[in-house]
Design a protein around this motif. Structure first.
Motif, PDB file in Angstrom:
ATOM      1  N   TYR A   7       0.783  -1.287   0.008  1.00 42.54           N
ATOM      2  CA  TYR A   7       0.121  -0.233   0.340  1.00 42.54           C
ATOM      3  C   TYR A   7       0.573   1.402  -0.236  1.00 42.54           C
ATOM      4  CZ  TYR A   7      -3.262   3.346   1.692  1.00 42.54           C
ATOM      5  OH  TYR A   7      -3.647   4.448   1.485  1.00 42.54           O
ATOM      6  N   LYS A   8       0.503   1.919  -0.933  1.00 40.52           N
ATOM      7  CA  LYS A   8       0.735   3.548  -1.024  1.00 40.52           C
ATOM      8  C   LYS A   8      -0.206   4.617  -0.048  1.00 40.52           C
ATOM      9  CE  LYS A   8       3.941   6.392  -3.710  1.00 40.52           C
ATOM     10  NZ  LYS A   8       3.882   7.099  -4.615  1.00 40.52           N
ATOM     11  N   ILE A   9       0.625   5.673   0.101  1.00 40.93           N
ATOM     12  CA  ILE A   9      -0.514   6.416   0.227  1.00 40.93           C
ATOM     13  C   ILE A   9      -1.304   7.578  -1.000  1.00 40.93           C
ATOM     14  CG2 ILE A   9      -0.658   8.767   1.616  1.00 40.93           C
ATOM     15  CD1 ILE A   9       0.466   7.635   3.802  1.00 40.93           C
ATOM     16  N   PRO A  10      -2.318   7.389  -1.438  1.00 38.68           N
ATOM     17  CA  PRO A  10      -2.645   8.001  -2.696  1.00 38.68           C
ATOM     18  C   PRO A  10      -1.549   9.611  -2.647  1.00 38.68           C
ATOM     19  CG  PRO A  10      -4.268   7.577  -1.725  1.00 38.68           C
ATOM     20  CD  PRO A  10      -3.392   7.300  -0.296  1.00 38.68           C
ATOM     21  N   THR A  11      -0.772  10.012  -4.214  1.00 39.17           N
ATOM     22  CA  THR A  11      -0.032  11.021  -4.040  1.00 39.17           C
ATOM     23  C   THR A  11      -1.175  11.621  -5.240  1.00 39.17           C
ATOM     24  OG1 THR A  11       1.436   9.802  -5.426  1.00 39.17           O
ATOM     25  CG2 THR A  11       1.940  10.772  -3.394  1.00 39.17           C
ATOM     26  N   LYS A  12      -1.056  12.959  -5.137  1.00 40.31           N
ATOM     27  CA  LYS A  12      -0.945  13.861  -6.409  1.00 40.31           C
ATOM     28  C   LYS A  12       0.248  14.609  -6.766  1.00 40.31           C
ATOM     29  CE  LYS A  12      -3.266  17.771  -3.186  1.00 40.31           C
ATOM     30  NZ  LYS A  12      -3.947  18.915  -3.013  1.00 40.31           N
ATOM     31  N   GLU A  43       1.949  18.675  -7.549  1.00 40.37           N
ATOM     32  CA  GLU A  43       1.490  19.988  -7.802  1.00 40.37           C
ATOM     33  C   GLU A  43       2.731  20.865  -7.087  1.00 40.37           C
ATOM     34  OE1 GLU A  43       0.206  22.028  -3.671  1.00 40.37           O
ATOM     35  OE2 GLU A  43      -1.478  20.903  -4.105  1.00 40.37           O
ATOM     36  N   ASN A  44       2.747  21.733  -7.782  1.00 43.93           N
ATOM     37  CA  ASN A  44       4.278  22.628  -8.095  1.00 43.93           C
ATOM     38  C   ASN A  44       5.364  21.666  -8.625  1.00 43.93           C
ATOM     39  OD1 ASN A  44       2.892  24.773  -7.561  1.00 43.93           O
ATOM     40  ND2 ASN A  44       2.641  24.716  -5.439  1.00 43.93           N
ATOM     41  N   GLU A  45       4.953  21.232  -9.701  1.00 46.00           N
ATOM     42  CA  GLU A  45       5.684  20.034 -10.005  1.00 46.00           C
ATOM     43  C   GLU A  45       6.657  19.220  -8.434  1.00 46.00           C
ATOM     44  OE1 GLU A  45       9.220  21.783 -12.588  1.00 46.00           O
ATOM     45  OE2 GLU A  45       6.934  23.010 -13.794  1.00 46.00           O
ATOM     46  N   LYS A  46       6.022  18.697  -7.650  1.00 42.78           N
ATOM     47  CA  LYS A  46       6.536  17.957  -6.985  1.00 42.78           C
ATOM     48  C   LYS A  46       5.330  16.689  -6.319  1.00 42.78           C
ATOM     49  CE  LYS A  46       9.334  21.599  -4.530  1.00 42.78           C
ATOM     50  NZ  LYS A  46      10.084  21.939  -3.105  1.00 42.78           N
ATOM     51  N   GLU A  47       5.204  15.408  -6.232  1.00 43.49           N
ATOM     52  CA  GLU A  47       4.459  15.079  -5.702  1.00 43.49           C
ATOM     53  C   GLU A  47       4.342  14.637  -3.979  1.00 43.49           C
ATOM     54  OE1 GLU A  47       3.212   9.797  -6.504  1.00 43.49           O
ATOM     55  OE2 GLU A  47       5.810  10.548  -6.239  1.00 43.49           O
ATOM     56  N   ILE A  48       3.216  15.167  -3.793  1.00 47.85           N
ATOM     57  CA  ILE A  48       2.372  15.283  -2.101  1.00 47.85           C
ATOM     58  C   ILE A  48       1.581  14.568  -2.176  1.00 47.85           C
ATOM     59  CG2 ILE A  48       3.760  17.807  -2.636  1.00 47.85           C
ATOM     60  CD1 ILE A  48       0.794  18.369  -2.520  1.00 47.85           C
ATOM     61  N   GLU A  49       1.595  14.187  -0.596  1.00 49.07           N
ATOM     62  CA  GLU A  49       0.435  13.064  -0.338  1.00 49.07           C
ATOM     63  C   GLU A  49      -0.671  13.572  -0.110  1.00 49.07           C
ATOM     64  OE1 GLU A  49       0.678  11.816   3.658  1.00 49.07           O
ATOM     65  OE2 GLU A  49       2.227  10.887   3.187  1.00 49.07           O
ATOM     66  N   LYS A  50      -1.795  13.329  -0.889  1.00 50.64           N
ATOM     67  CA  LYS A  50      -3.141  13.496  -1.160  1.00 50.64           C
ATOM     68  C   LYS A  50      -4.106  13.889   0.382  1.00 50.64           C
ATOM     69  CE  LYS A  50      -5.967  12.198  -4.926  1.00 50.64           C
ATOM     70  NZ  LYS A  50      -6.910  11.686  -5.583  1.00 50.64           N
ATOM     71  N   PRO A  51      -4.726  15.424   0.579  1.00 48.88           N
ATOM     72  CA  PRO A  51      -5.516  15.397   0.926  1.00 48.88           C
ATOM     73  C   PRO A  51      -7.047  14.023   2.009  1.00 48.88           C
ATOM     74  CG  PRO A  51      -5.601  16.911   0.513  1.00 48.88           C
ATOM     75  CD  PRO A  51      -4.238  16.231  -0.701  1.00 48.88           C
TER      76      PRO A  51
END
Length: 109
Positions: free
Chosen positions: A51-56, A58-66
């Motif tokens: 399992y991997k926490i969902p990401t998105k 943003e500003n050309e960086k991968e961050i965790e989705k709220p």
């Protein structure tokens, strides 16, 4: 005389995972796979695939989705990982539990 002590009590429950006491891991793993699949096949699958926490992006960086922006599939995968990790925690004696207690996913545990 050699002891043939099994890692579970007579009349093992179909409602509780098999207890791992630190020996005969291959036997225990097969029983855990069957136990998890009996709860739901996707619970064992999450252990295999990790399992991997969902990401998105943003500003050309991968961050965790709220959490409130997760879709139904992402929520289901998170729920299955939590169930699998819970099953693993309940299947270990205290010595084995402390070895994996800091793990955050079922696959890691």
């Amino acid at each position: 005389m050699a002891s043939n002590q099994l890692p579970f009590a007579k009349g093992a429950s179909i409602n509780r995972p098999p207890l791992f006491r630190g020996d005969n891991y291959p036997f225990w793993k097969v029983r855990m796979k069957i136990f998890m699949e009996s709860v739901h096949r996707s619970i064992w699958q999450i252990v295999i695939t990790e399992y991997k926490i969902p990401t998105k992006i943003e500003n050309e960086k991968e961050i965790e989705k709220p959490f409130d922006s997760w879709d139904q599939d992402e929520i289901k995968r998170a729920k299955n990982d939590a169930k699998a990790l819970n099953i693993i925690h309940f299947a270990l004696n205290s010595d084995e539990f402390f070895i994996i207690s800091a793990c955050t996913t079922a696959k890691e545990a």
